[in-house]
Design a protein around this motif. Structure first.
Motif, mmCIF file in Angstrom:
data_model
loop_
_atom_site.group_PDB
_atom_site.id
_atom_site.type_symbol
_atom_site.label_atom_id
_atom_site.label_comp_id
_atom_site.label_asym_id
_atom_site.label_seq_id
_atom_site.Cartn_x
_atom_site.Cartn_y
_atom_site.Cartn_z
ATOM 1 N N SER A 1 0.522 7.003 -6.499
ATOM 2 C CA SER A 1 -0.547 8.004 -6.621
ATOM 3 C C SER A 1 0.014 9.418 -6.609
ATOM 4 O O SER A 1 -0.398 10.270 -7.403
ATOM 5 C CB SER A 1 -1.550 7.822 -5.482
ATOM 6 N N LEU A 2 0.972 9.665 -5.719
ATOM 7 C CA LEU A 2 1.574 10.993 -5.623
ATOM 8 C C LEU A 2 2.474 11.289 -6.828
ATOM 9 O O LEU A 2 2.574 12.439 -7.280
ATOM 10 C CB LEU A 2 2.369 11.118 -4.321
ATOM 11 N N GLN A 3 3.135 10.242 -7.349
ATOM 12 C CA GLN A 3 4.008 10.436 -8.508
ATOM 13 C C GLN A 3 3.213 10.805 -9.756
ATOM 14 O O GLN A 3 3.701 11.549 -10.618
ATOM 15 C CB GLN A 3 4.832 9.169 -8.765
ATOM 16 N N HIS A 4 1.981 10.293 -9.854
ATOM 17 C CA HIS A 4 1.141 10.581 -11.011
ATOM 18 C C HIS A 4 0.195 11.763 -10.759
ATOM 19 O O HIS A 4 -0.652 12.061 -11.598
ATOM 20 C CB HIS A 4 0.320 9.339 -11.395
ATOM 21 N N ALA A 5 0.364 12.409 -9.637
ATOM 22 C CA ALA A 5 -0.507 13.541 -9.305
ATOM 23 C C ALA A 5 -0.139 14.775 -10.122
ATOM 24 O O ALA A 5 0.989 14.905 -10.612
ATOM 25 C CB ALA A 5 -0.386 13.859 -7.817
ATOM 26 N N ARG A 6 -1.109 15.653 -10.279
ATOM 27 C CA ARG A 6 -0.869 16.941 -10.954
ATOM 28 C C ARG A 6 -0.340 17.921 -9.909
ATOM 29 O O ARG A 6 -1.058 18.800 -9.430
ATOM 30 C CB ARG A 6 -2.157 17.454 -11.570
ATOM 31 N N ALA B 1 -3.035 9.505 0.943
ATOM 32 C CA ALA B 1 -2.298 10.354 -0.007
ATOM 33 C C ALA B 1 -2.935 11.736 -0.098
ATOM 34 O O ALA B 1 -2.242 12.764 -0.046
ATOM 35 C CB ALA B 1 -2.277 9.695 -1.381
ATOM 36 N N LEU B 2 -4.255 11.778 -0.190
ATOM 37 C CA LEU B 2 -4.951 13.069 -0.276
ATOM 38 C C LEU B 2 -4.844 13.837 1.040
ATOM 39 O O LEU B 2 -4.555 15.044 1.051
ATOM 40 C CB LEU B 2 -6.424 12.855 -0.628
ATOM 41 N N GLY B 3 -5.084 13.144 2.149
ATOM 42 C CA GLY B 3 -5.048 13.804 3.460
ATOM 43 C C GLY B 3 -3.710 14.451 3.749
ATOM 44 O O GLY B 3 -3.637 15.617 4.159
ATOM 45 N N GLN C 1 0.823 -1.211 0.000
ATOM 46 C CA GLN C 1 0.000 0.000 0.000
ATOM 47 C C GLN C 1 0.858 1.263 0.000
ATOM 48 O O GLN C 1 0.482 2.280 -0.584
ATOM 49 C CB GLN C 1 -0.931 -0.014 1.217
ATOM 50 N N TRP C 2 2.027 1.209 0.664
ATOM 51 C CA TRP C 2 2.942 2.354 0.623
ATOM 52 C C TRP C 2 3.379 2.609 -0.816
ATOM 53 O O TRP C 2 3.520 3.781 -1.246
ATOM 54 C CB TRP C 2 4.170 2.095 1.502
ATOM 55 N N LEU C 3 3.588 1.546 -1.577
ATOM 56 C CA LEU C 3 3.964 1.703 -2.979
ATOM 57 C C LEU C 3 2.827 2.339 -3.774
ATOM 58 O O LEU C 3 3.061 3.148 -4.682
ATOM 59 C CB LEU C 3 4.327 0.337 -3.579
ATOM 60 N N GLU C 4 1.579 1.984 -3.431
ATOM 61 C CA GLU C 4 0.422 2.566 -4.106
ATOM 62 C C GLU C 4 0.300 4.051 -3.788
ATOM 63 O O GLU C 4 -0.058 4.861 -4.660
ATOM 64 C CB GLU C 4 -0.849 1.819 -3.702
ATOM 65 N N ILE C 5 0.564 4.420 -2.530
ATOM 66 C CA ILE C 5 0.541 5.836 -2.143
ATOM 67 C C ILE C 5 1.599 6.606 -2.928
ATOM 68 O O ILE C 5 1.337 7.694 -3.463
ATOM 69 C CB ILE C 5 0.783 5.987 -0.625
ATOM 70 N N ILE D 1 -7.952 18.371 -4.355
ATOM 71 C CA ILE D 1 -8.591 17.103 -4.711
ATOM 72 C C ILE D 1 -8.373 16.782 -6.184
ATOM 73 O O ILE D 1 -8.150 15.626 -6.565
ATOM 74 C CB ILE D 1 -10.103 17.167 -4.373
ATOM 75 N N TYR D 2 -8.403 17.809 -7.026
ATOM 76 C CA TYR D 2 -8.155 17.597 -8.460
ATOM 77 C C TYR D 2 -6.701 17.209 -8.729
ATOM 78 O O TYR D 2 -6.387 16.644 -9.779
ATOM 79 C CB TYR D 2 -8.495 18.864 -9.247
ATOM 80 N N ALA D 3 -5.815 17.515 -7.789
ATOM 81 C CA ALA D 3 -4.397 17.184 -7.990
ATOM 82 C C ALA D 3 -4.187 15.677 -8.075
ATOM 83 O O ALA D 3 -3.324 15.197 -8.816
ATOM 84 C CB ALA D 3 -3.554 17.775 -6.858
ATOM 85 N N LEU D 4 -4.974 14.913 -7.318
ATOM 86 C CA LEU D 4 -4.885 13.447 -7.389
ATOM 87 C C LEU D 4 -5.883 12.944 -8.431
ATOM 88 O O LEU D 4 -7.075 13.265 -8.358
ATOM 89 C CB LEU D 4 -5.200 12.815 -6.031
ATOM 90 N N ARG D 5 -5.415 12.162 -9.367
ATOM 91 C CA ARG D 5 -6.295 11.683 -10.436
ATOM 92 C C ARG D 5 -7.424 10.809 -9.887
ATOM 93 O O ARG D 5 -8.530 10.785 -10.429
ATOM 94 C CB ARG D 5 -5.474 10.911 -11.469
ATOM 95 N N GLU D 6 -7.140 10.064 -8.820
ATOM 96 C CA GLU D 6 -8.152 9.156 -8.259
ATOM 97 C C GLU D 6 -9.285 9.907 -7.572
ATOM 98 O O GLU D 6 -10.420 9.419 -7.503
ATOM 99 C CB GLU D 6 -7.499 8.200 -7.254
ATOM 100 N N THR D 7 -8.997 11.099 -7.022
ATOM 101 C CA THR D 7 -10.025 11.852 -6.293
ATOM 102 C C THR D 7 -10.639 12.966 -7.131
ATOM 103 O O THR D 7 -11.638 13.572 -6.716
ATOM 104 C CB THR D 7 -9.434 12.464 -5.009
#
Length: 350
Positions: A40-45, A302-304, A33-37, A246-252
């Motif tokens: 997520s941040l690496q692909h964030a805007r 990641a968002l928090g 899950q740390w890898l997923e976080i 919130i828009y910065a993360l593609r998932e949220t």
């Protein structure tokens, strides 16, 4: 020695509470899950964090202007720079020791401007009262537009305290809570009236009088329209900065402004619970993301932590920079702009 000891205990308590919330938010996260976080941040805007910084800074500047408007009925007209610097330094101090920042910013402003610190405390109380109303409105709007999603979540956060073992609202708990509050107010009133001749109690009475005098400023605001404008602007900027985050993360990103509204409402509670919201803010935001069907341990965290970091960076950076400039600015004022040294009658101790 007693006061510093109490301050240290208070700091350690809230810091410990923050550490507890940090542990609660990350304790179940596994290596995968740390890898997923991280992914997520690496692909964030992340470029979207820049406008978030700008909006947060503007919200703090708008708060300084609103504070100036509250001071006008008291006859005080401090410079905009000093007011803004005091606000940011106050936030910086609050990040370490909760509520101490309010005292510090009043004291700092009274040092360089012709204002009374005790009366400024009254304006701070009024500001907080207005913010409580605004936060209540945010909760109402969140429930109105996102109630089908977060209704149960909000109820679990705030409703359990007043529920009995059967899960129903307990009139006994409500009655007891109100009774304790009334008895506390009555006891304080009696002690101040009965022992007002004692120096320590007399000082407390003088402080309370100063606070009441400051609270009266809301009735005599000269620019009520501007006060309302800045109040709306502050909370609009809070909402927009949260939504852009919130828009910065593609998932949220699909959550949009509705998700921004609920995140603002729930996250604001975390900012109150611990110094600067450390631990509590990311934890509550992650729990909220689970309600939206997202993984709380990965996307939620990641968002928090992204939103909390943006807010904290502005407070640390802005507070430190303005703290450095504050003394320099006032030392290098033209002699004609420097205020005369205030007497003890002008500045009452806090």
């Amino acid at each position: 020695m007693k006061k510093p000891f109490v301050t240290i205990l208070q700091y350690l308590f809230f810091l410990g509470l923050g550490v507890l919330f940090v542990w609660l938010s990350v304790r179940k996260i596994e290596a995968k899950q740390w890898l997923e976080i991280k992914a997520s941040l690496q692909h964030a805007r992340l470029l979207l964090i820049i406008p978030v910084f700008i909006m947060l800074l503007l919200s703090h500047f708008s708060r300084a202007i609103r504070w100036k408007i509250l001071m006008e009925p008291l006859g005080y007209k401090p410079s905009t720079f000093n007011t803004f610097a005091a606000v940011m330094i106050g936030y910086l101090v609050n990040a370490g020791v909760p509520r101490l920042g309010e005292v510090v910013k009043c004291t700092l402003l009274s040092r360089y401007e012709k204002v009374r610190a005790d009366k400024l405390v009254g304006t701070i109380v009024m500001e907080r009262a207005v913010d409580v109303v605004c936060l209540s409105v945010v909760f109402v709007l969140a429930l109105a537009f996102q109630g089908s999603v977060i209704g149960d979540f909000v109820g679990s956060l705030f409703g359990n305290f007043f529920k009995n073992n059967a899960g129903k609202t307990s009139t006994t708990k409500i009655t007891v809570s109100l009774s304790v509050l009334i008895l506390f107010i009555a006891a304080v009133y009696f002690l101040l009236k009965r022992f007002g001749h004692i120096d320590a109690v007399g000082k407390i009475k003088n402080i309370l009088k100063g606070i009441l005098h400051g609270l009266q400023s809301i009735r005599f605001i000269k620019h009520k329209g501007w006060f309302l404008f800045h109040t709306l602007l502050i909370w609009t900027l809070y909402l927009l900065s949260t939504t852009v985050g919130i828009y910065a993360l593609r998932e949220t990103a699909p959550l949009g402004i509705g998700g921004g509204l609920t995140t603002l409402a729930v996250g604001s509670v975390g900012m109150v619970l611990t110094p600067g919201g450390i631990g509590a803010y990311p934890l509550l935001v992650s729990q909220l993301m689970e309600v939206y069907g997202l993984d709380k341990d990965t996307i939620g965290n990641a968002l928090g932590w992204l939103l909390w970091t943006a807010q904290t960076v502005i407070i640390l950076f802005g507070g430190l920079v303005l703290a450095a400039l504050f003394s320099y600015y006032n030392k290098n004022k033209r002699p004609s702009e420097r205020r005369a040294k205030l007497t003890d009658e002008d500045i009452a101790p806090i």
